[in-house]
Scaffold this active site. Structure first.
Site, PDB file in Angstrom:
ATOM      1  CG  ASP A  37      14.295  -6.611  31.362  1.00 36.99           C
ATOM      2  OD1 ASP A  37      15.356  -6.096  31.009  1.00 36.99           O
ATOM      3  OD2 ASP A  37      13.596  -6.195  32.306  1.00 36.99           O
ATOM      4  CG  ASP A  83      11.831  -4.746  29.014  1.00 39.45           C
ATOM      5  OD1 ASP A  83      13.009  -4.773  28.643  1.00 39.45           O
ATOM      6  OD2 ASP A  83      11.488  -4.833  30.205  1.00 39.45           O
ATOM      7  CB  CYS A 143     -24.747 -20.618  11.869  1.00 40.03           C
ATOM      8  SG  CYS A 143     -26.065 -21.824  11.724  1.00 40.03           S
ATOM      9  CB  CYS A 147     -23.734 -25.719  12.991  1.00 35.79           C
ATOM     10  SG  CYS A 147     -24.182 -25.113  11.343  1.00 35.79           S
ATOM     11  CG  ASP A 183       9.948  -4.989  34.412  1.00 37.19           C
ATOM     12  OD1 ASP A 183      10.954  -5.015  33.675  1.00 37.19           O
ATOM     13  OD2 ASP A 183       9.936  -4.430  35.525  1.00 37.19           O
TER      14      ASP A 183
END
Length: 855
Positions: free
Chosen positions: A443, A646, A16, A13, A642
């Site tokens: 971008d 960036d 734990c 649970c 990309d």
């Protein structure tokens, strides 16, 4: 700092999970620790100079659980985890079946007489009261044995002062059993002394059926929960199943079939038609179309030839490929995707911290409440049976399973669903944060646009023809490495123009080039270079101005000092960019575009796509500064990019989304990777985040609401006024159902479908940019018309280019726009162009023409 993954056993649970995390986090040298209840794993980041793996495992064992390093082989780990899950489910099923076999007669004996059902004579009557009790105890013993793990784990963690869910079950069941044995003794005392009133008092209050019911119903819930939890890792399991088990390699001049684990770097791998690609590599021989939908989500097969990259688990088409292995084992794209999904599922979302804090103190508080409840009812003068029943009901109904499962199951299902959609969240925090975004920064180059220029306009100045202009342009640009030169050469190749050899080539940076062709000097470049060469470009001023306004870059060509014409190129907008921007705005997000291009080009793209604001002429550090400025003004910012330039902005943003086809630096800097390089997936990533967090909040609400209502009801708070009190049997059923409900609710995320993508699918997305021919400036006016021809058989951008080229070469055709999505071509042409000529061009290109309609 070292990061290590461990397998943890014995957790049942949220308490734990909290105790294990606390035990390891308190060790000197541990910087971070994340425990996943669902997968039974723990990831620890620690100083390996101050701490060892063995010491961490020992700390977990002292907390009452088991631990061992998970190892490095992902495939073996996953296989082992799946095997353990299958074994656990099988064992749980056996426990449940045999528990029910003994529970049904136990329940019949204990409750049958109350319902008017017949009992065997040796169990009826006060003279058989002890036999009646002993029969129930004997039927209960097998149930206790089958479910002994609750008692072993429960009391072990209790003695370690870290009580968990099993502790609540163990204490509640033990209390019922002890009371039942005590009742049998009291019945015996009463019968021996002739006090039948005393025997009658305890005859129907044995509580053995309560203990059996608690254990059996808890096991029912555990079985349903275990089976449902297995479905949360379905996405990762499907990815694992994609991986081929064998590979064919070229060794010693012959083909050998070997296990995929034995493929080495630089091995030459052979893939026949219809086979799955076993490792990542670069094609060295062959031509084929590869179905990459399982990894990138692209529905159209991608053509592969020498020099192209291939990805593990993609399906080869109808051609034979030979490729050199570049990534094997745990370094393949598929393995990295699996690792990302697992890491995200194992990580903690900020929203989970509240649940973790509560779970850490929940069980001791519940035990205290149960004890106080029993004591209060005794002090108020109620019967011990009533007080005991109330205390046991509090213990059983207060199990924190639902609370502990509320967040991790939703996160695990959500990240798995994202992987299926080609959206890889690197952490649960990224998945959660994405739903708070109110501004998306994009971008331009490579994100909104294709990232490489293509020729869009060809205009010849009389007396030169377009053919002469293109022949000259190809010859002049062949020695150049400028991106615009490559666009011109590609256009020339598509039109069957072979560049002539140029002599005395010279490039002038920032202006243009010149070279001799057949002894005559030719020039190409910008307007200033034309002026230096003595060529008058004023006649093209109006048209060039229009090109610039629409974001195109004009390139002039001259023979000596005589202007030949202009060729314009542009970085075309991706087909889905406009739809993605519209979808983001429809979701209430502000959209900002950042680009290093000039303001005129940026403004043209902004207007074309409907972007709120464009920031032009920015350097990499300027992009980061713009993102920071938005954050400082109170916005939650997502950055989509990309390139290497960036990376600072992706890192600075609240959520960085990297286009999958981008650079490794961008991907490493981002929080989310979009595998398909489709901007619509950025929309889907935010949508999925919103759906997951909404699901988590639903789960947390249910878990808190359940306990808020259940504990007072079980404690008997409403009994004096309304006569309401929860029987321990119903408490056990309610606890099991609450956990099952939470897991089932999270599994609804498996059916998530991006709404915005569905809404924009009907919108007219901009057609993929293709090279078109523009009539000569001084050409005579002709009657122009438009025709639409359907084309079957196109599967990719290469097919689109082939059809475009074939139709452009039909005499009289001035403009062609080919759509892959609609499977047609729209042609602007003169009235003299016949339908048969268009159909023949399509047929000659290798495709099947359909109807031709006049627009």
């Amino acid at each position: 700092m070292k990061q290590e993954k461990f397998t943890v056993t014995g957790m049942t649970c949220a308490a734990c999970q909290s105790h294990v995390q606390k035990a390891v986090s308190n060790l000197p040298g541990v910087q971070d620790c994340a425990v996943n209840l669902l997968s039974g794993t723990m990831t620890a980041q620690f100083d390996d100079g101050a701490l060892s793996d063995a010491e961490i495992c020992e700390a977990v064992k002292k907390a009452g659980y088991g631990a061992q390093p998970a190892g490095k082989n992902m495939a073996a780990q996953e296989k082992s985890a799946r095997q353990r899950a299958a074994e656990e489910l099988h064992a749980m099923k056996n426990r449940l079946v045999f528990s029910i076999i003994f529970f049904v007669p136990l329940l019949y004996i204990s409750m049958g007489s109350m319902l008017g059902l017949p009992l065997p004579p040796f169990l009826t009557g006060m003279q058989n009261a002890i036999t009646f009790g002993m029969a129930q105890l004997l039927l209960l013993l097998p149930i206790l044995y089958l479910n002994r793990s609750y008692f072993i784990n429960g009391y072990r963690t209790l003695f370690h002062r870290a009580p968990n869910m099993d502790s609540l079950i163990a204490i509640g069941a033990t209390a019922a059993i002890v009371y039942g044995i005590f009742a049998i003794c009291r019945i015996g005392n009463g019968l021996a002394a002739g006090d039948f009133a005393l025997a009658q008092q305890y005859h129907m209050d044995l509580y053995f059926e309560s203990a059996g019911t608690i254990l059996t119903l808890i096991t029912v819930g555990k079985y349903l929960e275990t089976r449902s939890r297995g479905q949360t890792t379905e996405a990762v399991e499907k990815l694992m199943d994609l991986k081929p088990q064998t590979a064919v390699v070229l060794r010693g001049g012959s083909e050998q079939q070997i296990p995929v684990e034995e493929v080495q770097l630089n091995d030459l791998v052979v893939v026949r038609p219809g086979e799955s690609i076993p490792v990542d590599g670069v094609v060295t021989d062959g031509l084929s179309a590869v179905d990459q939908s399982a990894i990138t989500g692209e529905s159209i097969p991608v053509e592969k030839e020498t020099g192209d990259e291939v990805i593990t688990a993609t399906i080869n088409g109808n051609g034979r490929l030979v490729f050199r292995a570049t990534k094997v084992g745990d370094e393949t794209t598929l393995a990295q995707i699996i690792r990302l999904v697992e890491d995200a599922g194992n990580s903690k979302a900020p929203i989970a911290r509240l649940a973790d804090k509560i779970a850490g103190v929940f069980v001791p508080v519940v035990i205290t409440i149960a004890a106080v409840t029993a004591l209060v009812w005794l002090l108020l003068g109620y019967a011990p049976e009533f007080a005991l029943r109330a205390g046991i009901a509090v213990l059983v109904i207060s199990c924190p399973c639902a609370l502990g499962l509320a967040t991790p199951v939703a996160i695990m299902v959500g990240t798995g669903k994202g992987a299926q959609l080609g959206i890889l969240y690197k952490s649960a925090e990224a998945l959660e944060t994405a739903h708070t975004v109110d501004t998306v920064v994009l971008d331009k180059t490579g994100t909104l646009t294709q990232g490489r220029p293509v020729v869009t306009d060809v205009a010849a100045q009389a007396p030169f023809t377009e053919a002469e202009l293109l022949q000259t342009a190809a010859a002049l640009e062949k020695p150049s490495e400028h991106p615009l030169a490559q666009a011109v050469l590609q256009y020339a190749e598509e039109h069957g123009v072979a560049p002539a050899a140029a002599e005395k080539f010279e490039a002038v940076p920032g202006r243009g080039v010149h070279a001799q062709l057949n002894g005559t000097m030719y020039s190409a470049g910008n307007a200033a270079w034309m002026a230096a060469c003595g060529a008058d470009v004023s006649v093209l001023e109006a048209q060039v101005h229009h090109m610039a306004e629409t974001g195109k870059t004009p390139l002039y060509f001259a023979k000596g000092n005589q202007l030949m014409g202009v060729i314009a190129a542009a970085d075309p907008v991706k087909p889905t960019s406009k739809a993605a921007v519209e979808a983001l705005r429809h979701m209430g997000l502000s959209v900002v575009m950042l680009t290093g291009d000039n303001r005129r080009t940026a403004e043209a793209i902004r207007t074309q796509l409907g972007i709120d604001r464009a920031v032009a002429e920015v350097l990499p550090q300027d992009k980061e500064r713009e993102v920071r400025a938005l954050q400082e003004s109170g916005h939650k910012v997502a950055m989509v990019g990309d390139g290497i330039n960036d990376a600072p902005a992706l890192t600075r943003a609240d959520v960085g989304l990297a286009i999958g086809a981008g650079t490794d630096v961008a991907i490493a800097s981002a929080d989310v990777v979009l595998m398909k390089s489709d901007l619509l997936d950025a929309v889907s990533a935010i949508e999925l985040s919103r759906a997951v967090i909404r699901n988590v909040k639903e789960n947390l609400f249910w878990a808190f609401f359940y306990n808020a209502c259940g504990i007072p009801l079980a404690a008997g708070v409403f009994y004096p006024l309304l006569g309401w009190q929860l029987n321990p049997m119903f408490a056990a059923a309610a606890m099991s159902l609450s956990s099952f409900f939470v897991v089932t609710n999270a599994l609804r995320l498996r059916f998530f479908r991006p709404k915005q993508r569905a809404q924009v699918s009907d919108l007219p997305a901009p057609a993929a940019a293709v090279a078109v021919k523009t009539p000569s400036i001084n050409s005579k006016g002709v009657d122009s018309m438009k025709k639409t021809i359907s084309v079957e058989g196109m599967m990719c951008e290469h097919c689109q280019a082939h059809v475009t080229k074939a139709l452009q070469e039909v005499p009289g055709v001035t403009e062609v726009s080919v759509s892959l999505e609609k499977k047609n071509a729209v042609i602007s042409c003169g009235a003299e162009v016949s339908d048969e000529a268009l159909k023949k061009a399509v047929t000659d290109a290798g495709y099947q023409p359909g109807r031709v309609e006049n627009a």
